[in-house]
Design a protein around this motif. Structure first.
Motif, PDB file in Angstrom:
ATOM      1  N   ILE A 160       0.841  -1.211   0.000  1.00 58.29           N
ATOM      2  CA  ILE A 160       0.000   0.000   0.000  1.00 58.29           C
ATOM      3  C   ILE A 160       0.870   1.252   0.000  1.00 58.29           C
ATOM      4  N   LYS A 161       1.893   1.270   0.864  1.00 62.44           N
ATOM      5  CA  LYS A 161       2.767   2.450   0.945  1.00 62.44           C
ATOM      6  C   LYS A 161       3.508   2.690  -0.364  1.00 62.44           C
ATOM      7  N   VAL A 162       4.024   1.615  -0.959  1.00 56.03           N
ATOM      8  CA  VAL A 162       4.804   1.754  -2.196  1.00 56.03           C
ATOM      9  C   VAL A 162       3.940   2.310  -3.315  1.00 56.03           C
ATOM     10  N   TRP A 163       2.742   1.763  -3.484  1.00 55.87           N
ATOM     11  CA  TRP A 163       1.929   2.196  -4.619  1.00 55.87           C
ATOM     12  C   TRP A 163       1.235   3.524  -4.376  1.00 55.87           C
ATOM     13  N   ILE A 164       0.990   3.880  -3.119  1.00 54.92           N
ATOM     14  CA  ILE A 164       0.519   5.243  -2.840  1.00 54.92           C
ATOM     15  C   ILE A 164       1.618   6.233  -3.176  1.00 54.92           C
ATOM     16  N   SER A 165       2.862   5.902  -2.799  1.00 49.12           N
ATOM     17  CA  SER A 165       3.999   6.773  -3.146  1.00 49.12           C
ATOM     18  C   SER A 165       4.159   6.890  -4.653  1.00 49.12           C
ATOM     19  N   ALA A 166       3.994   5.747  -5.363  1.00 48.45           N
ATOM     20  CA  ALA A 166       4.134   5.757  -6.821  1.00 48.45           C
ATOM     21  C   ALA A 166       3.050   6.606  -7.474  1.00 48.45           C
ATOM     22  N   ILE A 167       1.812   6.455  -7.011  1.00 46.54           N
ATOM     23  CA  ILE A 167       0.704   7.216  -7.600  1.00 46.54           C
ATOM     24  C   ILE A 167       0.871   8.714  -7.348  1.00 46.54           C
ATOM     25  N   ILE A 168       1.293   9.071  -6.129  1.00 44.92           N
ATOM     26  CA  ILE A 168       1.532  10.491  -5.823  1.00 44.92           C
ATOM     27  C   ILE A 168       2.646  11.044  -6.704  1.00 44.92           C
ATOM     28  N   SER A 169       3.714  10.258  -6.885  1.00 38.79           N
ATOM     29  CA  SER A 169       4.853  10.700  -7.698  1.00 38.79           C
ATOM     30  C   SER A 169       4.453  10.869  -9.157  1.00 38.79           C
ATOM     31  N   ILE A 170       3.694   9.920  -9.682  1.00 38.56           N
ATOM     32  CA  ILE A 170       3.280  10.015 -11.083  1.00 38.56           C
ATOM     33  C   ILE A 170       2.285  11.156 -11.276  1.00 38.56           C
ATOM     34  N   CYS A 184      14.001  13.898 -11.740  1.00 39.09           N
ATOM     35  CA  CYS A 184      15.056  13.087 -11.113  1.00 39.09           C
ATOM     36  C   CYS A 184      14.674  12.523  -9.747  1.00 39.09           C
ATOM     37  N   PRO A 185      14.010  13.302  -8.863  1.00 42.31           N
ATOM     38  CA  PRO A 185      13.618  12.705  -7.566  1.00 42.31           C
ATOM     39  C   PRO A 185      12.683  11.508  -7.735  1.00 42.31           C
ATOM     40  N   VAL A 186      11.790  11.575  -8.703  1.00 44.37           N
ATOM     41  CA  VAL A 186      10.870  10.464  -8.946  1.00 44.37           C
ATOM     42  C   VAL A 186      11.633   9.262  -9.496  1.00 44.37           C
ATOM     43  N   LEU A 187      12.556   9.513 -10.424  1.00 48.32           N
ATOM     44  CA  LEU A 187      13.355   8.425 -10.994  1.00 48.32           C
ATOM     45  C   LEU A 187      14.162   7.717  -9.905  1.00 48.32           C
ATOM     46  N   ALA A 188      14.730   8.498  -8.989  1.00 45.47           N
ATOM     47  CA  ALA A 188      15.508   7.902  -7.887  1.00 45.47           C
ATOM     48  C   ALA A 188      14.606   7.110  -6.945  1.00 45.47           C
ATOM     49  N   LEU A 189      13.421   7.652  -6.661  1.00 43.23           N
ATOM     50  CA  LEU A 189      12.484   6.954  -5.782  1.00 43.23           C
ATOM     51  C   LEU A 189      12.082   5.605  -6.363  1.00 43.23           C
ATOM     52  N   PHE A 190      11.851   5.563  -7.667  1.00 39.62           N
ATOM     53  CA  PHE A 190      11.428   4.310  -8.305  1.00 39.62           C
ATOM     54  C   PHE A 190      12.539   3.265  -8.323  1.00 39.62           C
ATOM     55  N   LEU A 191      13.780   3.689  -8.143  1.00 33.99           N
ATOM     56  CA  LEU A 191      14.869   2.727  -8.000  1.00 33.99           C
ATOM     57  C   LEU A 191      14.880   2.080  -6.616  1.00 33.99           C
ATOM     58  N   VAL A 192      14.351   2.803  -5.634  1.00 31.24           N
ATOM     59  CA  VAL A 192      14.406   2.348  -4.245  1.00 31.24           C
ATOM     60  C   VAL A 192      13.169   1.547  -3.849  1.00 31.24           C
ATOM     61  N   LEU A 193      12.017   1.884  -4.399  1.00 31.84           N
ATOM     62  CA  LEU A 193      10.758   1.286  -3.945  1.00 31.84           C
ATOM     63  C   LEU A 193      10.733  -0.244  -3.976  1.00 31.84           C
ATOM     64  N   PRO A 194      11.317  -0.922  -4.998  1.00 32.40           N
ATOM     65  CA  PRO A 194      11.286  -2.393  -4.971  1.00 32.40           C
ATOM     66  C   PRO A 194      12.008  -3.006  -3.783  1.00 32.40           C
ATOM     67  N   LEU A 195      12.903  -2.255  -3.163  1.00 35.20           N
ATOM     68  CA  LEU A 195      13.643  -2.774  -2.010  1.00 35.20           C
ATOM     69  C   LEU A 195      12.793  -2.792  -0.742  1.00 35.20           C
ATOM     70  N   CYS A 196      11.599  -2.223  -0.806  1.00 32.43           N
ATOM     71  CA  CYS A 196      10.733  -2.173   0.368  1.00 32.43           C
ATOM     72  C   CYS A 196      10.049  -3.509   0.645  1.00 32.43           C
ATOM     73  N   PHE A 197      10.130  -4.433  -0.310  1.00 32.38           N
ATOM     74  CA  PHE A 197       9.440  -5.717  -0.161  1.00 32.38           C
ATOM     75  C   PHE A 197      10.412  -6.820   0.236  1.00 32.38           C
ATOM     76  N   SER A 198       9.910  -7.784   0.988  1.00 30.53           N
ATOM     77  CA  SER A 198      10.672  -9.000   1.244  1.00 30.53           C
ATOM     78  C   SER A 198      10.236 -10.104   0.295  1.00 30.53           C
ATOM     79  N   SER A 199       9.049  -9.973  -0.282  1.00 31.31           N
ATOM     80  CA  SER A 199       8.540 -10.961  -1.230  1.00 31.31           C
ATOM     81  C   SER A 199       9.224 -10.799  -2.582  1.00 31.31           C
ATOM     82  N   VAL A 200       9.705 -11.915  -3.134  1.00 32.31           N
ATOM     83  CA  VAL A 200      10.336 -11.892  -4.451  1.00 32.31           C
ATOM     84  C   VAL A 200       9.358 -11.410  -5.509  1.00 32.31           C
TER      85      VAL A 200
END
Length: 428
Positions: free
Chosen positions: A9-19, A40-56
């Motif tokens: 929820i947090k990742v995709w809320i952040s993504a939707i706000i950024s987009i 650039c801040p959005v591009l950098a954020l999208f590099l980090v967001l996948p690291l928020c999950f433990s699920s492959v």
């Protein structure tokens, strides 16, 4: 699971706000470097967001949608190019076209949707493949490798088709297909450029191939300038896949995946060079059936050589870790391993309102204290057995069972189909 849901929820809320920011603010900025800087801040954020999950699964899917597709589309958007130009008329369309591998059809009547029966057949074949993995010890390595690539194709096709249909209903518009029967490709150019994962070449052409070709034309003829463009596009694709593999395994890249794409880039360039020699083509004209077998066979063989070994090694290392950790925990005390198998939850008491709340520690029974102690010992051993990157995935786990399943069990499960030798089967 609750933590993963919260992260999702947090990742995709952040993504939707950024987009949403990308939809309203950057279009008012001059295209080119100024608009790129605003993104650039959005591009950098999208590099980090996948690291928020433990699920492959969640990490890889988020990386594909945001780190790969969204970032490249937004970079093209900075220069008034790509699938986001012209600017979609609504925010919802902009979000969907940014994140997902979809593109509005220019002429909806000219293309047919994939029949529902064909989709159902693909789902059925996929189910049969999953069942066949249970008999992998009786299958030859070559057949297993072929099954894996069929599995990969069907899984991607099913997921992308599902996303396409959902978005199509949500937006109320027709979308272009994501692939075009890649198993019928008669050449590497046909496979990579016109059949497999069509959104990727649609992004790489304006983002990498075209700029590289324009630069190369300053030093060579237009006919030869396409070859550096092709190689550059394949190299970039390889580097992006290395990044996706990092999100999957959390291990440093071995560059084998990049070499896979470099090899295919070189072979595609050679193929085009040969095609320019019309006399050679006329003399060595192959039938479509032979061309398809050679093309698909080349993709499977080179994929087995360079694309899958990194996944196999990751699977092997985690299975070894699983066996060693299990024995280590049992050696400490049998109840420590029981804490991993059964799980542990903090003792609770029922309140006057009928709800459950954490039990004060002074009210814990001897059994509660022992179970907490065994769980803590198990977590301590698991945390000490993994590296710093893997620790980031489990540091929030309060239960040894959650920590075990999060990092040690799930990679083993997702990669079981990649066991291609008897030596690996011995350590399942």
């Amino acid at each position: 699971m609750d933590e993963e849901l919260k992260s999702l929820i947090k990742v995709w809320i952040s993504a939707i706000i950024s987009i949403s920011y990308c939809y309203y603010i950057p279009p008012r900025i001059k295209s080119g470097v100024p608009r790129l800087c605003s993104l650039c801040p959005v591009l950098a954020l999208f590099l980090v967001l996948p690291l928020c999950f433990s699920s492959v699964h969640l990490s890889l899917i988020t990386a594909f949608f945001l780190t790969w597709l969204a970032n490249f589309k937004l970079i093209l958007f900075s220069f008034d190019k790509g699938p986001l130009i012209p600017l979609p008329p609504s925010l919802s369309r902009f979000i969907c076209f940014t994140c997902f591998p979809i593109k509005a059809q220019q002429n909806p009547k000219s293309q047919n949707h994939m029949p529902k029966l064909v989709f159902a057949i693909k789902v059925a074949i996929f189910g049969v493949l999953l069942h066949l993995y249970g008999y992998r010890k009786n299958l030859s390595p070559a057949l297993l490798l072929a099954l894996y690539f069929v599995h990969l194709y069907l899984e991607i096709e099913i997921i992308l088709s599902f996303i396409k249909n959902v978005v199509c209903i949500f937006l109320g518009c027709d979308l272009e297909p994501q692939s075009n029967k890649p198993y019928l490709a008669t050449s590497l150019q046909d496979f990579w450029g016109r059949r497999w994962n069509l959104m990727v070449p649609a992004i790489l052409r304006p983002a990498v191939y075209a700029p590289m070709r324009r630069v190369s034309e300053r030093r060579m003829s237009s006919g030869w300038a396409l070859f550096p463009g092709i190689l550059a596009a394949f190299i970039v694709s390889g580097l992006v896949h290395e990044l996706l593999f990092f999100y999957l395994t959390r291990e440093m890249p071995t560059w084998e995946v990049t070499m896979f794409f470099v090899l295919h880039g070189v072979c595609t360039a050679v193929e085009l060079a040969v095609k320019k020699k019309t006399t050679v083509i006329q003399r060595w004209q192959l039938s479509p059936v032979v061309s398809r077998l050679l093309t698909v066979g080349f993709v499977i063989v080179t994929g087995g050589w360079l694309f899958t070994p990194q996944l196999i090694r990751a699977s092997l290392s985690y299975r070894l870790l699983k066996i060693r950790m299990k024995q280590r925990l049992k050696a400490i005390e049998e109840d420590v391993w029981t804490a991993v198998e059964s799980g542990w939850t903090e003792p609770c008491v029922k309140t006057k309102d009928g709800e459950y709340a954490p039990k004060p520690k002074e009210q814990w029974t001897e059994t509660d204290k022992l179970e907490s102690k065994f769980n803590s010992k198990a977590i301590y051993e698991i945390f000490n057995a993994i590296n710093a990157e893997q620790f980031k995935l489990v540091q929030g786990c309060s239960s040894a069972k959650d920590a075990w399943e999060t990092r040690i069990d799930h990679l083993v499960a997702i990669m079981r189909g990649l066991q291609l030798s008897k030596e690996e089967d011995l350590i399942i």
